[in-house]
Motif scaffolding. Structure first.
Motif, PDB file in Angstrom:
ATOM      1  N   ASP A  27      12.828   8.904  24.518  1.00 60.42           N
ATOM      2  CA  ASP A  27      12.781  10.308  24.902  1.00 60.42           C
ATOM      3  C   ASP A  27      12.741  10.434  26.412  1.00 60.42           C
ATOM      4  O   ASP A  27      12.211   9.576  27.098  1.00 60.42           O
ATOM      5  N   PHE A  29      13.663  13.456  29.959  1.00 57.87           N
ATOM      6  CA  PHE A  29      14.023  14.789  30.429  1.00 57.87           C
ATOM      7  C   PHE A  29      15.413  14.741  31.039  1.00 57.87           C
ATOM      8  O   PHE A  29      15.721  13.871  31.852  1.00 57.87           O
ATOM      9  N   ASP A  32      17.523  20.103  32.019  1.00 56.58           N
ATOM     10  CA  ASP A  32      16.419  21.073  31.997  1.00 56.58           C
ATOM     11  C   ASP A  32      15.693  21.134  30.673  1.00 56.58           C
ATOM     12  O   ASP A  32      15.135  22.162  30.310  1.00 56.58           O
ATOM     13  N   THR A  33      15.724  20.050  29.928  1.00 56.67           N
ATOM     14  CA  THR A  33      15.042  20.070  28.651  1.00 56.67           C
ATOM     15  C   THR A  33      14.551  18.672  28.281  1.00 56.67           C
ATOM     16  O   THR A  33      14.741  17.721  29.023  1.00 56.67           O
ATOM     17  N   TYR A  34      13.894  18.580  27.136  1.00 52.91           N
ATOM     18  CA  TYR A  34      13.318  17.330  26.670  1.00 52.91           C
ATOM     19  C   TYR A  34      14.148  16.824  25.501  1.00 52.91           C
ATOM     20  O   TYR A  34      14.372  17.552  24.542  1.00 52.91           O
ATOM     21  N   THR A 118      14.948  31.276  38.107  1.00 55.40           N
ATOM     22  CA  THR A 118      13.890  30.907  39.053  1.00 55.40           C
ATOM     23  C   THR A 118      12.493  31.164  38.528  1.00 55.40           C
ATOM     24  O   THR A 118      11.523  30.595  39.029  1.00 55.40           O
ATOM     25  N   GLY A 119      12.367  32.040  37.526  1.00 57.27           N
ATOM     26  CA  GLY A 119      11.045  32.405  37.035  1.00 57.27           C
ATOM     27  C   GLY A 119      10.506  33.643  37.725  1.00 57.27           C
ATOM     28  O   GLY A 119       9.452  34.159  37.377  1.00 57.27           O
ATOM     29  N   ASP A 185      16.806  15.379  18.891  1.00 59.92           N
ATOM     30  CA  ASP A 185      16.276  16.695  19.208  1.00 59.92           C
ATOM     31  C   ASP A 185      16.524  16.934  20.686  1.00 59.92           C
ATOM     32  O   ASP A 185      15.967  16.253  21.537  1.00 59.92           O
ATOM     33  N   ARG A 207      12.190  26.150  13.483  1.00 62.77           N
ATOM     34  CA  ARG A 207      10.984  26.743  14.055  1.00 62.77           C
ATOM     35  C   ARG A 207      10.973  28.252  13.952  1.00 62.77           C
ATOM     36  O   ARG A 207      11.999  28.912  14.060  1.00 62.77           O
ATOM     37  N   GLU A 212       3.117  28.412  15.531  1.00 62.62           N
ATOM     38  CA  GLU A 212       3.058  27.130  14.835  1.00 62.62           C
ATOM     39  C   GLU A 212       3.876  27.074  13.550  1.00 62.62           C
ATOM     40  O   GLU A 212       4.090  26.026  12.997  1.00 62.62           O
ATOM     41  N   GLU A 232      11.466  32.012  23.281  1.00 62.03           N
ATOM     42  CA  GLU A 232      11.033  30.938  24.173  1.00 62.03           C
ATOM     43  C   GLU A 232      11.007  31.374  25.632  1.00 62.03           C
ATOM     44  O   GLU A 232      10.015  31.254  26.315  1.00 62.03           O
ATOM     45  N   ARG A 233      12.150  31.849  26.081  1.00 63.76           N
ATOM     46  CA  ARG A 233      12.227  32.326  27.467  1.00 63.76           C
ATOM     47  C   ARG A 233      12.301  33.836  27.459  1.00 63.76           C
ATOM     48  O   ARG A 233      13.304  34.402  27.038  1.00 63.76           O
ATOM     49  N   PHE A 234      11.235  34.465  27.914  1.00 62.44           N
ATOM     50  CA  PHE A 234      11.229  35.929  27.982  1.00 62.44           C
ATOM     51  C   PHE A 234      10.169  36.360  28.983  1.00 62.44           C
ATOM     52  O   PHE A 234       9.367  35.553  29.458  1.00 62.44           O
TER      53      PHE A 234
ATOM     54  N   PRO B  83       8.256  28.276  35.765  1.00 59.72           N
ATOM     55  CA  PRO B  83       9.034  29.510  35.677  1.00 59.72           C
ATOM     56  C   PRO B  83       9.275  30.014  34.257  1.00 59.72           C
ATOM     57  O   PRO B  83       9.270  31.217  34.030  1.00 59.72           O
ATOM     58  N   ASP B  84       9.470  29.117  33.294  1.00 63.74           N
ATOM     59  CA  ASP B  84       9.909  29.624  31.982  1.00 63.74           C
ATOM     60  C   ASP B  84       8.778  29.915  30.986  1.00 63.74           C
ATOM     61  O   ASP B  84       8.984  30.653  30.035  1.00 63.74           O
ATOM     62  N   ILE B  86       7.649  28.345  28.611  1.00 65.40           N
ATOM     63  CA  ILE B  86       7.932  27.938  27.229  1.00 65.40           C
ATOM     64  C   ILE B  86       6.740  27.205  26.624  1.00 65.40           C
ATOM     65  O   ILE B  86       6.375  27.405  25.467  1.00 65.40           O
ATOM     66  N   HIS B  89       4.140  29.859  25.646  1.00 61.01           N
ATOM     67  CA  HIS B  89       4.611  30.650  24.498  1.00 61.01           C
ATOM     68  C   HIS B  89       4.551  29.846  23.204  1.00 61.01           C
ATOM     69  O   HIS B  89       4.480  30.389  22.121  1.00 61.01           O
ATOM     70  N   TRP B  92      -0.276  26.545  19.705  1.00 64.01           N
ATOM     71  CA  TRP B  92      -0.908  25.278  19.303  1.00 64.01           C
ATOM     72  C   TRP B  92       0.121  24.250  18.870  1.00 64.01           C
ATOM     73  O   TRP B  92       1.140  24.588  18.283  1.00 64.01           O
ATOM     74  N   THR B  94       1.919  21.586  16.691  1.00 58.67           N
ATOM     75  CA  THR B  94       2.058  21.273  15.278  1.00 58.67           C
ATOM     76  C   THR B  94       2.702  19.904  15.158  1.00 58.67           C
ATOM     77  O   THR B  94       3.421  19.477  16.057  1.00 58.67           O
ATOM     78  N   VAL B 100       6.412  21.018  25.132  1.00 56.93           N
ATOM     79  CA  VAL B 100       7.121  20.478  26.290  1.00 56.93           C
ATOM     80  C   VAL B 100       7.114  21.468  27.444  1.00 56.93           C
ATOM     81  O   VAL B 100       7.366  22.657  27.245  1.00 56.93           O
ATOM     82  N   ALA B 102       9.322  21.394  30.498  1.00 55.36           N
ATOM     83  CA  ALA B 102      10.402  20.662  31.171  1.00 55.36           C
ATOM     84  C   ALA B 102      10.290  20.728  32.704  1.00 55.36           C
ATOM     85  O   ALA B 102      10.463  19.719  33.368  1.00 55.36           O
TER      86      ALA B 102
END
Lengths: 330, 112
Positions: A27, A29, A32-34, A118-119, A185, A207, A212, A232-234, B83-84, B86, B89, B92, B94, B100, B102
């Protein structure tokens, strides 16, 4: 006595057979993700090759990394692409066309204006959005052989298909080297090679937006399961409205289509990735109409009021959690 | 003699299976979690041994940080300056899907 020896021998053989294909995983990075890859019968060298493959893809496709092909295209208005990037761009543009612009690879300046890169989240003024939308139109991206060009100020971003494409590349690499069982994944995009080592389908948990829980468990074999959602991103704006990162290319605002998430299941990770975004923008009716018109994939839609809508074939291999489930009429 | 041998063989097998399932049930399944930063395990926590709520901060090498909250049997990222958001959000942890972040290259996952 002979029978006992035979029985013990058989047991030992079965155990050995079970050990033959050892599980191995990596695994890391990237993009921009895992990313995590779990494969049976793949050695460290092969998994390392998968990682290197993704990293080299990122170097070509990143919209922010100076020196990438896409960066050069956006910076100079034109660029000579590698055959691989050109082929991916061609596929992406075809998806934009097929979804009638619900997916648009040129929406990046709008996403940036809303602060998702940018956040520093903000709601742009109507005038600002109006101006930016003039730079959004995938039909103005020209690709001739390996030479790509975009009008001044336009920005191309292949982020909506890049993870799916990376998944396709890893699966191809693993299959090439004889791996018959693997699960990837890529930051929520799940792609599987073959079945579990015992021959049964992979169990992929989809998901749920609410922390959870799972929407349900899906049986998957040699395919991609890609979910796009606004959860996820909002960010929450000054008026208390939730603004998600998936943009409607037509309005220049976050998509508000009544869907909480869209899961697309199909052979190609690239297609599933692009479609999940497009169908989210289209909303339930649009997504169902698109599926009826084109087919070639399966989908699971979660509406904001908590109902699941599923295509018939998928419903036969989906075990729903605590959500009411409706099968979509073909 | 023949039947007896079979009985012993099956009994042994049954005991072995029972032991194996007990082992997976009590020790194998994920209440031990790992905090991993860019591939390095920073900390391992047995969530079943947590009695009082604990909150601590994990600093990212690139700047920024994540605030992690641990309670008996569960763990989450309660705040972060990424910034995100994630990771926040997500809620917990599971089994199966790690939490993660990132931008800060932080992963919270069940120990394998």
């Amino acid at each position: 006595m002979r029978k006992i020896v035979f029985a013990v021998g058989l047991l030992a053989l079965l155990l050995l057979a079970g050990c033959a294909e050892q599980e191995n995983s990596v695994d890391f990075f990237a993009m921009d993700t895992y990313l995590s890859i779990r494969a049976y019968g793949a050695d460290d060298t092969l998994l390392q090759a998968c990682k290197t493959r993704v990293e080299s893809l990122e170097k070509k496709l990143s919209v922010t990394e100076e020196g990438s092909e896409i960066f050069a295209l956006n910076e100079n208005g034109q660029a000579a692409l590698s055959p691989e990037t050109a082929a991916l761009l061609e596929d992406a543009l075809a998806l934009c066309e097929k979804t009638d612009g619900a997916l648009d690879v040129t929406v990046y300046p709008v996403v940036r204006a809303w602060g998702f890169t940018t956040g520093e989240h903000r709601v742009p003024t109507d005038a600002e959005i109006e101006t930016l939308l003039q730079l959004v139109d995938y039909r103005k991206v020209l690709l001739s052989e390996l030479l790509a060009s975009v009008p001044d100020g336009m920005m191309l971003d292949l982020g909506s298909v890049a993870k799916g494409y990376a998944g396709d590349c890893i699966c191809a690499l693993l299959r090439d080297r004889g791996v018959k069982s693997a699960i990837l994944d890529l930051g929520g995009n799940v792609q599987v090679v073959g079945t579990k080592p015992n021959g049964k389908p992979w169990k992929v948990a989809v998901r749920a937006p609410e922390g959870e829980e799972y929407l349900g468990i899906l049986d998957a074999q040699d395919e991609a399961v890609v979910t796009s959602g606004g959860y996820e991103r909002f960010f929450i704006d000054e008026n208390g409205v939730k603004r998600c990162h998936i943009m409607n290319p037509e309005t220049g605002c976050p998509a508000e289509s009544g869907l909480a998430s869209v899961t697309v299941v199909g052979q190609s990770g690239t297609t599933c990735d692009g479609l999940s975004t497009a169908l989210f923008v289209m909303g339930r009716e649009g997504a169902e109409a698109f599926w009826r018109a084109h087919g070639g994939f399966e989908m699971l839609l979660l509406s904001e009021d908590g109902t699941l809508f599923i295509t018939p074939e998928l419903s036969e291999r989906f075990e729903a959690g605590n959500y009411p489930l409706e099968v979509i009429c073909p | 003699m023949k039947t007896k041998t079979w009985i012993i063989l099956f009994a042994a097998l049954a005991v072995l299976l029972a032991a194996l399932s007990a082992w997976t049930l009590f020790w194998g399944s994920g209440h031990v979690v790992q905090l991993v930063q860019d591939g390095t395990v920073l900390r391992e926590i047995d969530l079943n041994r947590v009695t009082d709520e604990e909150t601590f901060t994990v600093a990212a090498p690139s700047g920024g940080s994540n605030t992690v909250t641990v309670q008996h049997g569960r763990i989450c990222v309660s705040a972060a300056d990424c910034p995100d958001q994630i990771c926040v959000h997500r809620g917990w942890l599971t089994a199966g899907t790690p939490i993660v972040c990132a931008p800060h290259r932080l992963v919270i996952r069940t120990a394998r």
